[in-house]
Design a protein around this motif. Structure first.
Motif, PDB file in Angstrom:
ATOM      1  N   THR A 141      -6.242 112.464 -20.084  1.00 44.10           N
ATOM      2  CA  THR A 141      -6.461 111.682 -21.305  1.00 44.10           C
ATOM      3  C   THR A 141      -5.179 110.989 -21.758  1.00 44.10           C
ATOM      4  O   THR A 141      -5.196 109.811 -22.141  1.00 44.10           O
ATOM      5  N   GLN A 142      -4.065 111.708 -21.700  1.00 40.98           N
ATOM      6  CA  GLN A 142      -2.786 111.111 -22.084  1.00 40.98           C
ATOM      7  C   GLN A 142      -2.447 109.911 -21.208  1.00 40.98           C
ATOM      8  O   GLN A 142      -1.955 108.885 -21.692  1.00 40.98           O
ATOM      9  N   LYS A 147      -1.911 103.993 -20.484  1.00 42.04           N
ATOM     10  CA  LYS A 147      -2.269 102.797 -19.723  1.00 42.04           C
ATOM     11  C   LYS A 147      -3.063 101.801 -20.573  1.00 42.04           C
ATOM     12  O   LYS A 147      -3.402 100.711 -20.101  1.00 42.04           O
ATOM     13  N   GLY A 148      -3.385 102.171 -21.800  1.00 43.07           N
ATOM     14  CA  GLY A 148      -4.090 101.255 -22.683  1.00 43.07           C
ATOM     15  C   GLY A 148      -5.597 101.235 -22.541  1.00 43.07           C
ATOM     16  O   GLY A 148      -6.266 100.366 -23.107  1.00 43.07           O
ATOM     17  N   GLN A 255     -13.418 105.904 -16.118  1.00 40.98           N
ATOM     18  CA  GLN A 255     -12.157 106.568 -16.459  1.00 40.98           C
ATOM     19  C   GLN A 255     -11.314 106.867 -15.204  1.00 40.98           C
ATOM     20  O   GLN A 255     -10.077 106.769 -15.243  1.00 40.98           O
ATOM     21  N   SER A 256     -11.967 107.204 -14.084  1.00 42.81           N
ATOM     22  CA  SER A 256     -11.207 107.472 -12.855  1.00 42.81           C
ATOM     23  C   SER A 256     -10.600 106.193 -12.295  1.00 42.81           C
ATOM     24  O   SER A 256      -9.446 106.178 -11.855  1.00 42.81           O
ATOM     25  N   GLN A 257     -11.377 105.138 -12.304  1.00 45.50           N
ATOM     26  CA  GLN A 257     -10.874 103.847 -11.826  1.00 45.50           C
ATOM     27  C   GLN A 257      -9.728 103.353 -12.703  1.00 45.50           C
ATOM     28  O   GLN A 257      -8.736 102.806 -12.216  1.00 45.50           O
ATOM     29  N   ALA A 258      -9.862 103.561 -14.007  1.00 43.39           N
ATOM     30  CA  ALA A 258      -8.818 103.123 -14.934  1.00 43.39           C
ATOM     31  C   ALA A 258      -7.520 103.889 -14.701  1.00 43.39           C
ATOM     32  O   ALA A 258      -6.425 103.313 -14.736  1.00 43.39           O
TER      33      ALA A 258
END
Length: 532
Positions: A141-142, A147-148, A255-258
């Motif tokens: 999460t951090q 990464k925005g 979220q994984s791709q990000a």
């Protein structure tokens, strides 16, 4: 039929071109792994707040069979099934029962594991629990915040879906068309479709310390963290029920791709949902229905805890675990599974033809089907049938079975081919009169044994017929029924001896209508009863 020239060498073993339907592309794709010769599979497991029902067994049975088949095909496979042991439903149920959430989770995990054991699902390498990865979830999460891709709002942390141009690519939905729930946290979000990575603690709820205050993880991030930790940032297969495509798997991808900037999973495989139905289809038929189903229609009809599905352990009181496994594998995994007791009873009857043949094989050869050691790899199971008619047919059936499984793991088609092979082997015993000791040609016995060894090999790839079936002891009423059937069989034998074939046939037909199957052997007539 695929020719030898269409096969390719890989990792020192011959491999057939396996094709997998990918929900992401909505097409069947050639199976190519991230690491040569290795496969990583992640299957979304249960949220353990109530006892498991049959719907929870669908994915584990299917992916247990898929792992067995991929291993048989020469791959080194790692299978992961996660356990969601912190969730709104767990908290609500633990409060209702007035016990700690952890205690409730342990009870339900024990129930789930007992059901997997009953179904002989023993290929799972890891059962990670969400609560074991809280630190990794906070770290994940951090990183998204830095990464925005995420933002904090009043102790919650949300993923900003507007930051990904291709959000919705798995479910093939546009952001505008998505149905999202507002709930009590809607006012904290920038966009209605944003989803929680971390939830701030409410009074009396289990929580963990974090940079944003005490809280607990969101649902979606748990799977992204656990799959990544155990299988890598990009792995091969992500599986789950069709109802998980949106929002759960869509949000996992986001979220994984990000975070990692790469593909999360190469293939997204979704099994059809268990639906209550009175429809009964033929078991052991030559064809299966088309695989694709309508996701929304399946979700409306699916069996779930909230719709009164009975605990799986109750089903095991009425049905042998192998019957249920066979039932779940008799349909292509992408099709909805029509659940009814009548349907399972029909599967039970079909299974009975295999069990009777195993007894027949032992009578003829003096050997147990279950003592045969099957080929562990597909190349080891190849053999030269030469000019033997039976073995040529067996080799053809084997090739058809492999083609069905290579074509998106079509277990339903493969089961139909096992029935075809069984019919051919039974016919061979009849034609060669192998039940009669005086007629047993050693070369014909050898051919039978070679054919049965292939049957055992193929069934083993589906996890079927691994151990002898335990016959339940007959109750007093069953014992009396057995004596009455023996009497009718004796009367029928006398009728046949007197050439009163009309009476003999009437007895056979009436017994068949009652579910009693007669098999005439050189040494006499045997009977079995189909339950139901």
């Amino acid at each position: 039929m695929m020719t030898t020239n269409e096969r390719f060498a890989f990792g020192g073993t011959k491999k057939t071109m396996i094709r997998v339907y990918n929900t992401l592309s909505k097409t069947k794709e050639l199976f190519q792994t991230v690491q040569p010769g290795k496969v990583g599979i992640y299957l979304c497991g249960p949220t353990v707040y109530k006892p498991s029902h049959i719907g929870h067994m669908v994915g584990p049975v299917i992916f247990d069979a898929i792992k067995r088949y991929l291993t048989y095909s020469g791959y080194q496979v790692t299978l992961v099934i996660n356990i969601t042991d912190v969730d709104d439903k767990l908290i609500a149920e633990s409060n209702a029962r007035k016990i700690p959430m952890a205690q409730l989770a342990e009870e339900m995990i024990a129930d789930y594991m007992a059901n997997l054991k009953a179904l002989e699902i023993d290929t799972v390498d890891h059962f990670p629990r969400a609560t074991e990865h809280i630190g990794h979830i906070i770290e994940f999460t951090q990183d998204l915040l830095e990464k925005g891709f995420a933002y904090e709002s009043e102790g919650d942390v949300y993923f900003d879906v507007s930051k990904l141009e291709d959000y919705g690519k798995l479910s093939h939905r546009t952001l505008e068309s998505m149905q999202v729930e507002g709930g009590s946290t809607a006012e904290r979000k920038r966009n209605a479709a944003d989803f929680a990575l971390w939830k701030s603690a409410k009074p009396g709820e289990p929580s963990w310390p974090s940079p944003w205050g005490n809280g607990r993880p969101g649902w979606h991030i748990e799977c992204s963290v656990m799959s990544g930790r155990l299988l890598g940032e990009t792995f091969d297969i992500h599986g789950g029920g069709l109802d998980l495509v949106f929002p759960h798997h869509e949000n996992e991808i986001a979220q994984s791709q990000a975070r990692f900037g790469k593909l999360m999973a190469r293939y997204w495989m979704h099994n059809g949902l268990m639906q209550a139905s009175d429809e009964i289809g033929k078991v052991g038929g030559r064809h299966t229905r088309p695989a694709e189903g309508d996701r929304e229609a399946q979700e409306k009809g699916k069996i779930s805890k909230s719709r009164g599905a009975s605990p799986f352990r109750e089903l095991l009181k009425d049905f042998d675990p192998e019957t249920i496994r066979f039932f779940l594998l008799s349909t292509h995994y992408r099709r909805p599974i029509d659940f009814s007791e009548a349907r399972i009873r029909e599967v039970e009857t079909g299974l009975g033809t295999f069990y009777r043949f195993f007894k027949r094989f032992q009578r003829v050869t003096g050997k147990s089907f279950y003592d045969i050691v099957p080929a562990a790899r597909r190349t080891d199971g190849e053999f030269d049938p030469q000019n033997d008619p039976l073995l040529k047919d067996v080799a053809e059936h084997r090739e058809r079975f492999l083609e069905a499984m290579d074509d998106d793991f079509n277990t339903g088609g493969a089961v139909g081919i096992l029935f075809d092979m069984l019919r051919r082997l039974n016919k061979f015993v009849d034609d060669e009169r192998l039940e009669d000791p005086a007629q047993r040609d050693p070369s014909r016995l050898a051919a039978l044994e070679r054919g049965v060894k292939t049957l055992r090999e193929l069934a083993a790839t589906l996890g079927l017929f691994r151990t002898p079936r335990v016959e339940k002891p007959a109750a007093d009423g069953d014992a009396l029924t057995g004596k009455l059937i023996d009497l009718l069989v004796e009367v029928r034998a006398e009728a046949r001896k007197a050439k009163n074939f009309a009476a003999a046939d009437k007895i056979r037909d009436r017994l068949a209508a009652l579910g009693v199957i007669l098999e005439d052997r050189p040494g006499g007539t045997e009977w079995t009863v189909a339950k139901g």
